[in-house]
Motif scaffolding. Structure first.
Motif, short mmCIF file in Angstrom:
data_model
loop_
_atom_site.label_atom_id
_atom_site.label_comp_id
_atom_site.label_asym_id
_atom_site.label_seq_id
_atom_site.Cartn_x
_atom_site.Cartn_y
_atom_site.Cartn_z
N GLU A 118 0.83 -1.20 0.00
CA GLU A 118 0.00 0.00 0.00
C GLU A 118 0.86 1.26 0.00
O GLU A 118 1.99 1.25 0.53
CB GLU A 118 -0.92 0.04 1.23
N ARG A 152 -9.76 -0.20 -9.92
CA ARG A 152 -8.59 -1.04 -10.14
C ARG A 152 -8.10 -0.91 -11.57
O ARG A 152 -8.87 -0.57 -12.48
CB ARG A 152 -8.89 -2.49 -9.80
N GLY A 205 0.33 5.93 -0.29
CA GLY A 205 -0.58 7.06 -0.43
C GLY A 205 -1.17 7.58 0.86
O GLY A 205 -1.89 8.59 0.85
N THR A 253 -3.08 -3.28 -9.74
CA THR A 253 -3.19 -2.23 -8.73
C THR A 253 -4.64 -1.89 -8.44
O THR A 253 -5.47 -1.85 -9.36
CB THR A 253 -2.45 -0.96 -9.19
N SER A 265 -3.13 3.56 -2.92
CA SER A 265 -2.84 2.57 -3.96
C SER A 265 -2.36 1.29 -3.31
O SER A 265 -1.76 1.31 -2.24
CB SER A 265 -1.75 3.09 -4.90
N ARG A 276 -5.62 9.55 -1.92
CA ARG A 276 -5.79 8.41 -2.81
C ARG A 276 -4.79 7.33 -2.41
O ARG A 276 -3.58 7.55 -2.49
CB ARG A 276 -5.56 8.80 -4.25
N GLN A 303 -9.97 6.08 -3.60
CA GLN A 303 -10.06 7.54 -3.57
C GLN A 303 -10.94 7.93 -2.40
O GLN A 303 -12.10 7.52 -2.32
CB GLN A 303 -10.66 8.06 -4.87
N TYR A 348 -7.08 0.97 -6.17
CA TYR A 348 -7.03 2.31 -5.61
C TYR A 348 -8.22 2.54 -4.68
O TYR A 348 -9.28 1.93 -4.82
CB TYR A 348 -7.07 3.36 -6.72
#
Length: 126
Positions: free
Chosen positions: A6, A72, A8, A78, A21, A19, A82, A80
């Protein structure tokens, strides 16, 4: 070796955005659902959001619905998260998870059916 990493996390004021990731490596995650969980100090880990392999199905905890969006990008393995309109109660360590299906993205099954990341700290100041 399977890894979910992980990134962010950080410190943000209430009302702000971050955000997150999560990059997966070490095996193919083709077909895997992915999700996010969080754990605040002194509390149990809780579900935040999940997304199917195709991205066509998502689900959210009621506490984040309308503020958080999971997505994704399979070409990069990956996922994400948000996070908008952040609140102090969103402060927690956020964990990424992967499992063979959406039904297995839950605290009862991930430990033996899927994978966890190491977590990233999110702190929301008031």
């Amino acid at each position: 070796q399977v890894q979910l990493v992980e990134s962010g996390g950080g410190l943000v004021q209430a009302g702000g955005s971050l955000r997150l990731s999560c990059a997966a490596s070490g095996r193919t995650f083709s077909g895997y659902a992915m999700g996010w969980f969080r754990q605040a100090p002194g509390k149990e880990r809780e579900f935040v959001a999940a997304i199917s392999w195709s991205g066509g199905y998502t689900k959210y905890a009621s506490s984040v619905k309308g503020r958080f969006t999971i997505s994704r990008y399979n070409a990069k393995n990956t996922v994400y998260l948000q996070m908008n309109s952040l609140r102090p109660e969103d402060t927690a360590v956020y964990y990424c998870a992967a499992a063979p299906s959406m039904d297995l993205i839950n605290l009862a099954t991930i430990h033996h059916s899927g994978y966890w990341g190491q977590g990233t700290q999110v702190t929301v100041s008031s």
